[in-house]
Design a protein around this motif. Structure first.
Motif, PDB file in Angstrom:
ATOM      1  N   ARG A 191       3.145  17.953 -16.493  1.00 52.05           N
ATOM      2  CA  ARG A 191       3.261  17.480 -17.871  1.00 52.05           C
ATOM      3  C   ARG A 191       3.094  18.627 -18.867  1.00 52.05           C
ATOM      4  O   ARG A 191       2.075  19.308 -18.874  1.00 52.05           O
ATOM      5  CB  ARG A 191       2.178  16.442 -18.105  1.00 52.05           C
ATOM      6  N   PRO A 192       4.099  18.884 -19.677  1.00 49.28           N
ATOM      7  CA  PRO A 192       3.987  19.986 -20.640  1.00 49.28           C
ATOM      8  C   PRO A 192       2.987  19.652 -21.754  1.00 49.28           C
ATOM      9  O   PRO A 192       2.910  18.525 -22.218  1.00 49.28           O
ATOM     10  CB  PRO A 192       5.411  20.113 -21.213  1.00 49.28           C
ATOM     11  N   VAL A 193       2.222  20.642 -22.110  1.00 49.78           N
ATOM     12  CA  VAL A 193       1.227  20.470 -23.163  1.00 49.78           C
ATOM     13  C   VAL A 193       1.559  21.468 -24.268  1.00 49.78           C
ATOM     14  O   VAL A 193       1.766  22.655 -23.999  1.00 49.78           O
ATOM     15  CB  VAL A 193      -0.196  20.740 -22.616  1.00 49.78           C
TER      16      VAL A 193
ATOM     17  N   LEU B 251       0.839  -1.200   0.000  1.00 47.59           N
ATOM     18  CA  LEU B 251       0.000   0.000   0.000  1.00 47.59           C
ATOM     19  C   LEU B 251       0.875   1.252   0.000  1.00 47.59           C
ATOM     20  O   LEU B 251       0.574   2.224  -0.708  1.00 47.59           O
ATOM     21  CB  LEU B 251      -0.938   0.002   1.209  1.00 47.59           C
ATOM     22  N   GLN B 252       1.975   1.227   0.752  1.00 49.97           N
ATOM     23  CA  GLN B 252       2.904   2.356   0.754  1.00 49.97           C
ATOM     24  C   GLN B 252       3.458   2.599  -0.648  1.00 49.97           C
ATOM     25  O   GLN B 252       3.530   3.735  -1.117  1.00 49.97           O
ATOM     26  CB  GLN B 252       4.050   2.099   1.739  1.00 49.97           C
ATOM     27  N   ALA B 253       3.830   1.509  -1.337  1.00 49.52           N
ATOM     28  CA  ALA B 253       4.363   1.632  -2.691  1.00 49.52           C
ATOM     29  C   ALA B 253       3.296   2.152  -3.647  1.00 49.52           C
ATOM     30  O   ALA B 253       3.565   2.998  -4.506  1.00 49.52           O
ATOM     31  CB  ALA B 253       4.897   0.287  -3.178  1.00 49.52           C
ATOM     32  N   LEU B 254       2.074   1.669  -3.492  1.00 51.81           N
ATOM     33  CA  LEU B 254       0.978   2.110  -4.353  1.00 51.81           C
ATOM     34  C   LEU B 254       0.708   3.601  -4.166  1.00 51.81           C
ATOM     35  O   LEU B 254       0.517   4.339  -5.144  1.00 51.81           O
ATOM     36  CB  LEU B 254      -0.278   1.297  -4.043  1.00 51.81           C
ATOM     37  N   LEU B 255       0.718   4.050  -2.936  1.00 53.14           N
ATOM     38  CA  LEU B 255       0.514   5.474  -2.670  1.00 53.14           C
ATOM     39  C   LEU B 255       1.659   6.319  -3.218  1.00 53.14           C
ATOM     40  O   LEU B 255       1.439   7.419  -3.716  1.00 53.14           O
ATOM     41  CB  LEU B 255       0.336   5.717  -1.178  1.00 53.14           C
TER      42      LEU B 255
ATOM     43  N   GLN C   3       0.476  11.801  -9.929  1.00 55.37           N
ATOM     44  CA  GLN C   3      -0.198  13.083  -9.770  1.00 55.37           C
ATOM     45  C   GLN C   3       0.778  14.231 -10.001  1.00 55.37           C
ATOM     46  O   GLN C   3       0.440  15.222 -10.647  1.00 55.37           O
ATOM     47  CB  GLN C   3      -0.832  13.193  -8.378  1.00 55.37           C
ATOM     48  N   HIS C   4       1.997  14.081  -9.482  1.00 51.89           N
ATOM     49  CA  HIS C   4       3.024  15.098  -9.689  1.00 51.89           C
ATOM     50  C   HIS C   4       3.357  15.226 -11.178  1.00 51.89           C
ATOM     51  O   HIS C   4       3.474  16.324 -11.713  1.00 51.89           O
ATOM     52  CB  HIS C   4       4.276  14.729  -8.885  1.00 51.89           C
TER      53      HIS C   4
END
Length: 195
Positions: A53-55, A36-40, A47-48
């Motif tokens: 992410r450049p568009v 769960l720690q790895a998944l988070l 999310q970061h």
């Protein structure tokens, strides 16, 4: 982010565990679990990435270039206007730079993972597919042959290395395939060469 919230929840649950509230111990163990720690950690990284992410401003830079050249033709002809028109009409600018921009802007560079095989036995342990892009940096993990099973496993994860920063590899993880190459029966030295 999410890790901070999870830390606060774990602190609160540890107080409830001491009072032996029904089911809290199981929830506490679940929230402390490595997977769960790895998944988070993966979730936060994604999310970061999505936030940064450049568009591309436009997908059609060549068409915009033609439009600007036409507008410059109708504008008062100063030295700067003529120079800008000459630069925008230059073959190396139109063909190389703008074509490259349009090609890159229209592609999707998201990583794609191979599909899971259909023939996974029901009693098989859970398997993770891990994708790490090294970019000429070391993996930051060592491998060894397990003394009893003979499997190639992660011996240790070096603090601050790529594997550690990704949160995807742990000491004791069994390696099954590296870069699409099955490693069963290979020596650790051979696996290192594939890595």
């Amino acid at each position: 982010g999410v890790s901070h919230v999870l830390t606060l929840v774990l602190q609160e649950l540890s107080l409830l565990c001491k009072r032996d509230v029904n089911g809290v111990g199981m929830l506490y163990d679940l929230l402390r679990s490595r997977w769960l720690q790895a998944l988070l950690k993966i979730y936060e990284c994604l999310q970061h990435y999505l936030g940064k992410r450049p568009v591309p401003v436009t997908l059609q830079a060549r068409a915009l270039n033609r439009e600007v050249v036409e507008l410059l033709r109708e504008a008062p002809q100063s030295g700067e206007t003529k120079e800008l028109r000459r630069l925008l009409r230059a073959p190396h600018f139109k063909a190389a730079l703008l074509s490259a921009h349009d090609a890159v802007a229209q592609k999707d560079f998201e990583p794609t993972l191979p599909p899971l095989p259909d023939n996974i036995p029901e009693n098989e342990e859970a398997m993770r597919i891990v994708c790490l892009v090294k970019n000429n940096q070391p993996l930051g993990a060592t491998i060894k042959r397990h003394e009893i099973t003979g499997d190639i496993t992660v011996a240790r994860v070096i603090h601050g290395g790529l594997a550690d920063r990704s949160g995807l590899l742990y000491a004791g993880d069994k390696l099954v395939e590296v870069n699409g190459v099955p490693i069963e029966g290979l020596e650790p030295e051979q696996v290192i060469n594939i890595l």
